[in-house]
Design an enzyme around this catalytic site. Structure first.
Site, PDB file in Angstrom:
ATOM      1  N   ASP A  41      48.618 -80.273  12.129  1.00 27.80           N
ATOM      2  CA  ASP A  41      48.601 -79.125  13.142  1.00 27.80           C
ATOM      3  C   ASP A  41      47.234 -78.332  13.089  1.00 27.80           C
ATOM      4  OD1 ASP A  41      50.415 -77.415  12.134  1.00 27.80           O
ATOM      5  OD2 ASP A  41      50.520 -76.489  14.543  1.00 27.80           O
ATOM      6  N   GLU A  96      52.567 -75.357  12.764  1.00 28.67           N
ATOM      7  CA  GLU A  96      53.017 -74.165  11.508  1.00 28.67           C
ATOM      8  C   GLU A  96      52.082 -73.373  12.787  1.00 28.67           C
ATOM      9  OE1 GLU A  96      50.875 -71.468   9.344  1.00 28.67           O
ATOM     10  OE2 GLU A  96      49.676 -72.457  10.679  1.00 28.67           O
TER      11      GLU A  96
END
Length: 368
Positions: A77, A139
């Site tokens: 991400d 994350e």
């Protein structure tokens, strides 16, 4: 290693929209890439636990069973804004075409380097130790992919997380743990001009609580900060509500726990003095970790750096990464620098040389 192919892969990856909680297209792409390379691939569907449409990706490459497995870790991400990214190279560095958009080297440089190293191993039939790949989601919004990962899918006991600023050789031996606070202070309304003494000012109680906290730099290992102090109302009414949102971090667990206790106590004492009611919550985002140069993962990294002609440089981080969670699960893990600079900004960039060195380091860590 094919440097052109690595650069092409990186360019392709950063152009895939994968803002945190919206990573599925990137997940599907790396899953296919690993499968096309002949790896066994597994996934989970943990995204729904924190509002993401993505999934963690686990890849497995068999190797010499007499050697310790290595977990290669990166996240899929990006922060916002991370869509319609157009990368280009200038003076040996990769940038985003517009300074209003991130580049997403954080962390697609790490992902690209791992994939290229695996391609090289397959092409050149290089002998390796057992390799496990862990590509996480979520994350950037709180390490949620790692927190919710199925660690029964990972057998290795040492991991390298390719997700830090700093040139190759930069090795984070310790990252802080983090505690988040939400304080709600309830007072009593009264007319501020006619009978203010009949009221209990939530603002005064909360302000005194904050004023009595140790904040910002506490010591070399510990920090704390107030992010929100909110109270709204007319000036002629004694305020009956205030909200304070804060955090504390430390690389020492005992210090983190003390800072958590002290901040709560400061707010409670102030509320008691003013006759206000306090409601609060604290939550541990992640625990701190520390490794030493004598640990196996650091020994392996030092060997890999040496093969590239780089020295290891141990640093302390002020923020957490997936390594914090890996260590909580009994996996010796460190985050390392991969050359990216000014991450999370429109000026984010990474030298092509550092991208290449990252892939070469991955290859060295994999070798038997």
């Amino acid at each position: 290693m094919n440097e052109k192919r690595l650069l092409d892969t990186f360019f392709e990856y950063v152009q895939i929209n994968s803002e945190t909680r919206n990573e599925r297209e990137m997940c599907e792409r790396v899953k296919k890439d690993l499968e096309d390379l002949g790896l066994r691939v597994d996934v989970d569907e943990i995204g729904e636990k924190f509002g993401s449409n993505g999934f963690n990706v686990y890849g497995y490459l068999d190797g010499d069973p007499s050697l310790d497995p290595i977990i290669l870790s990166a996240h899929l991400d990006t922060v916002v804004p991370g869509y319609a990214i157009k990368p280009y190279v200038k003076d040996g560095r990769i940038y985003s075409e517009t300074d209003t958009m991130i580049l997403a080297a954080d962390d697609k440089a790490g992902v690209s380097a791992i994939v290229e190293a695996v391609r090289t191993v397959k092409e050149q039939n290089i002998k390796t130790r057992p390799v496990e790949i862990f590509f996480s989601i979520g994350e950037e919004c709180g390490l949620h992919g790692a927190k919710n990962a199925d660690y029964s899918k990972l057998k290795g006991k040492m991991a390298v997380v390719f997700d830090m600023a700093g040139e190759i050789g930069t090795t984070c031996y310790t990252c802080p743990g983090q505690v988040n606070f939400e304080f709600e202070v309830f007072g009593k309304t009264a007319h501020a001009g006619l009978e203010p003494e009949a009221g209990v000012s939530a603002i005064m109680a909360a302000a005194e609580g904050v004023a009595n906290m140790k904040l910002l730099r506490i010591d070399e290992e510990t920090t704390a900060n107030i992010g929100t102090f909110k109270a709204e109302g007319p000036t002629n009414i004694v305020s009956n509500y205030a909200k304070v949102v804060a955090e504390a971090r430390s690389t020492d667990l005992a210090k983190l726990e003390k800072q958590e206790h002290d901040m709560v106590q400061a707010m409670q004492d102030a509320c008691d003095r003013h006759g206000a009611e306090l409601k609060y919550t604290t939550s541990r985002s992640y625990n701190p970790y520390k490794v030493t140069p004598e640990d196996k993962v650091c020994q392996l990294l030092e060997k890999g750096y040496k093969a590239l002609g780089c020295d290891i440089h141990y640093v302390r981080s002020g923020g957490g990464c997936d390594s914090n969670i890996h260590n909580e699960h009994g996996i010796q893990s460190v985050g390392i620098g991969i050359g990216m600079e000014k991450a999370h900004t429109g000026q984010e960039n990474i030298p092509v040389e550092q991208l290449n060195k990252t892939a070469l380091l991955v290859l060295e860590l994999m070798k038997a």
